[in-house]
Each structure stands twice: as structure tokens, then as C-alpha cells.
Enzyme design. Sequence first.
Site, short mmCIF file in Angstrom:
data_model
loop_
_atom_site.label_atom_id
_atom_site.label_comp_id
_atom_site.label_asym_id
_atom_site.label_seq_id
_atom_site.Cartn_x
_atom_site.Cartn_y
_atom_site.Cartn_z
N LYS A 90 26.32 -8.25 4.28
CA LYS A 90 27.71 -7.97 3.86
C LYS A 90 28.36 -6.95 4.79
O LYS A 90 29.55 -7.07 5.12
CB LYS A 90 27.72 -7.49 2.40
CG LYS A 90 27.22 -8.57 1.43
CD LYS A 90 26.90 -7.98 0.07
CE LYS A 90 26.35 -9.04 -0.88
NZ LYS A 90 25.78 -8.45 -2.09
N VAL A 121 31.07 -11.27 -0.07
CA VAL A 121 30.93 -9.80 -0.10
C VAL A 121 31.47 -9.23 -1.41
O VAL A 121 32.63 -9.46 -1.77
CB VAL A 121 31.69 -9.15 1.09
CG1 VAL A 121 31.52 -7.64 1.07
CG2 VAL A 121 31.22 -9.72 2.42
N GLU A 146 35.53 -15.16 0.52
CA GLU A 146 35.68 -13.97 -0.34
C GLU A 146 34.41 -13.69 -1.17
O GLU A 146 34.06 -12.54 -1.41
CB GLU A 146 36.88 -14.18 -1.28
CG GLU A 146 37.26 -12.96 -2.08
CD GLU A 146 37.72 -11.80 -1.20
OE1 GLU A 146 38.80 -11.90 -0.63
OE2 GLU A 146 36.98 -10.80 -1.10
N LYS A 173 26.54 -15.31 2.65
CA LYS A 173 26.64 -14.11 3.50
C LYS A 173 25.61 -14.08 4.61
O LYS A 173 25.91 -13.66 5.73
CB LYS A 173 26.54 -12.86 2.62
CG LYS A 173 25.33 -12.84 1.73
CD LYS A 173 25.69 -12.55 0.29
CE LYS A 173 24.60 -13.09 -0.61
NZ LYS A 173 24.50 -12.51 -1.89
N ILE A 196 35.17 -8.54 -6.16
CA ILE A 196 36.16 -7.62 -5.57
C ILE A 196 36.83 -8.31 -4.38
O ILE A 196 36.15 -8.81 -3.48
CB ILE A 196 35.46 -6.33 -5.06
CG1 ILE A 196 34.68 -5.65 -6.18
CG2 ILE A 196 36.48 -5.38 -4.44
CD1 ILE A 196 33.84 -4.46 -5.71
N ASP A 225 20.36 -7.88 2.18
CA ASP A 225 21.57 -8.49 1.63
C ASP A 225 22.78 -7.59 1.90
O ASP A 225 23.85 -8.07 2.33
CB ASP A 225 21.39 -8.71 0.12
CG ASP A 225 22.64 -9.25 -0.53
OD1 ASP A 225 22.95 -10.44 -0.36
OD2 ASP A 225 23.34 -8.45 -1.21
N GLU A 247 18.98 -11.97 -5.50
CA GLU A 247 18.88 -13.12 -4.61
C GLU A 247 17.66 -13.96 -5.00
O GLU A 247 16.75 -13.48 -5.66
CB GLU A 247 18.69 -12.64 -3.17
CG GLU A 247 19.88 -11.90 -2.60
CD GLU A 247 21.14 -12.73 -2.61
OE1 GLU A 247 21.21 -13.75 -1.90
OE2 GLU A 247 22.06 -12.38 -3.37
N1 HSE Z 1 22.03 -10.29 -4.92
C1 HSE Z 1 23.35 -9.89 -4.64
C2 HSE Z 1 23.59 -8.51 -5.25
C3 HSE Z 1 24.32 -10.88 -5.23
O1 HSE Z 1 22.76 -8.06 -6.03
O2 HSE Z 1 24.56 -7.87 -4.90
C4 HSE Z 1 25.72 -10.73 -4.75
O3 HSE Z 1 25.83 -10.94 -3.39
#
Ligand code: HSE
Length: 431
Positions: free
Chosen positions: A205, A132, A129, A105, A136, A201, A190
Site C-alpha cells: 500500500k 489501499v 481505490e 495491492k 477510506i 501488505d 490476508e
Molecule cells: N489484510 C488487510 C488489512 C486487508 O488487514 O489491512 C485490507 O487490505
Amino acid sequence: MQTFGIGLAGMGNVGAGVFKHLTLNRALLRERLGCELEVKKIAVRDMARDRGVSVPAGLLTTRWEELLDDPAIQIVVELMGQKDESLRLILGAIERGKMVVTGNKALLAEHGQEIFEAATKHKVPVFFEAAVAGGIPIIKAIREAFVGNHIRSIHGIINGTSNYILTRMSESGLGFAEALAEAQAAGYAEADPALDVNGGDAAHKAIILASLAYGFWVPAEKVFVEGIERITSSDISFARKLGYVIKLLGIIKADAGGEIEVRVHPTLIPEKHVLASVNGVFNALAVHGDIVGDTLFYGRGAGQDPTSSSVIADLAEAAAALQSPRSNCGFIPHGLYGTCQPIDQIVSEYYLRLTVEDRPGVIAQIAGVLGALNIGISSIFQPEGEEGETVSLVLVIHKASNAQMASALEQIGALPCVKKAPRMIRVENFA
Ligand code: HSE
């Protein structure tokens, strides 16, 4: 039956899950796809590391470049999560006509335009896919299921780690650090967990979703981002008293003129709204399209199995595209939407927590500042039970622009009766 060769770059949490489930569900995939998906090579950093799955040693290499030069590989799966190397791998695969599946991402948010220009030029689809909301299928939904819709808004809980932390703080009274440690142990966070808690993060997304929804790559500098680091258990309980819960929300909207807004920040949402009951590592997205109306997507947003499920779905798409070539490379730019509103202009409601002297006249001074800036108060309370020279004062503010609120905070913070920097959290009432 045709066999398509996969080159897997990266064998961390998700890579190991993809290998495991491709092996376990091989017969099902063969039946459904009418072809074989076979991992031909896996690029790893450390050959000796135990990954919890049994991998034939002959498949492993420490050189990801080998995936590009192997004629038996038609699909490259990029799960290295790097920047430069991942970009080189993806562009190299596209140039060689190999289809790409990636969950990267951060890379897409930063280099999406370059990657999809190359993909279009070489007529090679890139699937993402897994980038994000974990398991889902939100990318497929926006790109395909809602292809006929103008997307009016997306409200998403799109970082599992921060949602896990907020849930644990709220339900079990856990401290921030303990809750984060739990999320890390479960494999949700992460490699650099700062990105989970500082909103980075979720912003990656949100950029991907907004870009897909509006047909242009949204520049990161146009996205307002604030994390959950400063949320306290007092904020959580004051919000609850007001009928709200606090979530880290990605908010994406378009107005009738085609201007969009993209922001990520902790948000008070009404406890009766469906997103308020999304807890733990679960993600959810409420998407409103002009034809379809309100829709809701819910599932695990992080972790080995759900993310692997999305990667495998992309592998199935890649196999279908290899069997019957398509013109859509995964992102179609268009000019129907264009500018991204700066945060100053965005109008919202607000929760304001002040630490003030406990004496008569304080509320009047604060109300005076807000009134002079033409900012309305919709509710105000002073929590009971606090003793000492200072007390908390909690206000909910009517709709005002972020610029108006910045002025208000500066002036309120400078009042001698206000003893700490004011704490502001945005409120979303979905109106
Ligand atoms: N570190 C991310 C989260 C992982 O906690 O959503 C999934 O992208």
C-alpha cells in the site's frame, strides 16, 4: 437508461460484499449515476461454496477468461487476489477496451508500471481505490483532491490486521497469536496472514501511495519493511511509560530536492498524536500537502463492507468514464521526483531496549559506545520491579541515521554486559 455490464472475477469476502451491496443499493446507484450497473458474470474457483449471498447460478463460471470474451461486459472487477492470473485478466481487459477495477495491492505494487503503460496505450482507465486503506477514499484524495499539491509526507496506519493485533495486545493484554486469530476470524487478514504481520501488505500500500504521490513506480527493493512480529507486551508498556504508543506505520516523505523515502515499520508515536488513538481494524492517514497543509483520513481499513464501498465507488467512476471518455487512466507518471533514499541514510529517532547485567558501570559502557558514534541519548530508564541477574534498560535516542544506529547496535550487542540482542524500534515525533 443505459446499462453497463460488470464481470466480477473473485467471489471471496470482498467480491460477495460488492455483489450484495450492488443489489441492495441498486435504486440509489441508478438515481445517482443515471445508469444501471448489472453484474453479468462472476468467475469463481468453487461453484458450490456458500458465500453468504444469493447469486443466480447462471451468473457463475469457473473460467475468468469468459469475462474477457463477453461483449455484454464493459467493466471487469478483479478481486481474485492472484498474481499471474490477475495480471493476465487485467491486461486482457485493457487490450479489449474494458475498464478495470481492482483491489489487488500486491499486483499493483509489483506490476503497476506495466499495467498503467498498457492502460495509457489503450486509453482505458484502471481504478484501484480498494487497494489501499479499505473504505477510506485516499486514492481519490491524492489523485484528485490534492492534484495541485506537492505531497510533503504521508504517515499511515494502513494494515488493519496489525493495528487490530497491536490494539488488542495493548488494551486487553492478549497474546500475539490470539489477537491474530481474532483478526482472521473477522475476515481482516490476508489469505496469507504473514503479509499482515511482516509489514508486506502495508508495504504494497505504501508503494502505491508513494508512486501516486510522486509520479513514478517505486521499486519494492527500495522500501524498508519490518513487521510487528517481535513487538512484545513489555515494549508496549515501556513505550507507554515514555508517552508513546506503538503502531505499524507507513512513512512516505519527500525532501525539497525531490528525493523520497518510503518505509514501513513498527513506530513509537507520541500518545497525543491523533494517529495514536486509531485503534482496532481502523486505518488512518495523515497527509501533508504544500498547499493544503495537514489533512487526516480515518476509517475501516479492512473487511467486507468498507472495501466493497471503495469497489463500488470505482464502478461508479468507470461508468462515468464510459459515458464520457477521459484521458487520465488513473496514474500519470512525471519526472519531478526520482530517487528513493536507502534506509541507511534515513535519519530517525529510536527506542532501544537492552537486556543487561544488573551491576554498576553498565550504563556508562553503553553511553560510551553511543557517545563515540556521536549519537545522543534523550532519555533513559531502568524499569522497576525486575529482579534477577539481568534487567531491562530502555533508552530513547536523538536523531541519528539508520547506518549510525546499525553500528551502535553491533557494538552494544557485543558488550559482555549486554545479554540479549538489542531491540530497536524507530520513533516518529512528526517534527
Ligand atoms: N489484510 C488487510 C488489512 C486487508 O488487514 O489491512 C485490507 O487490505
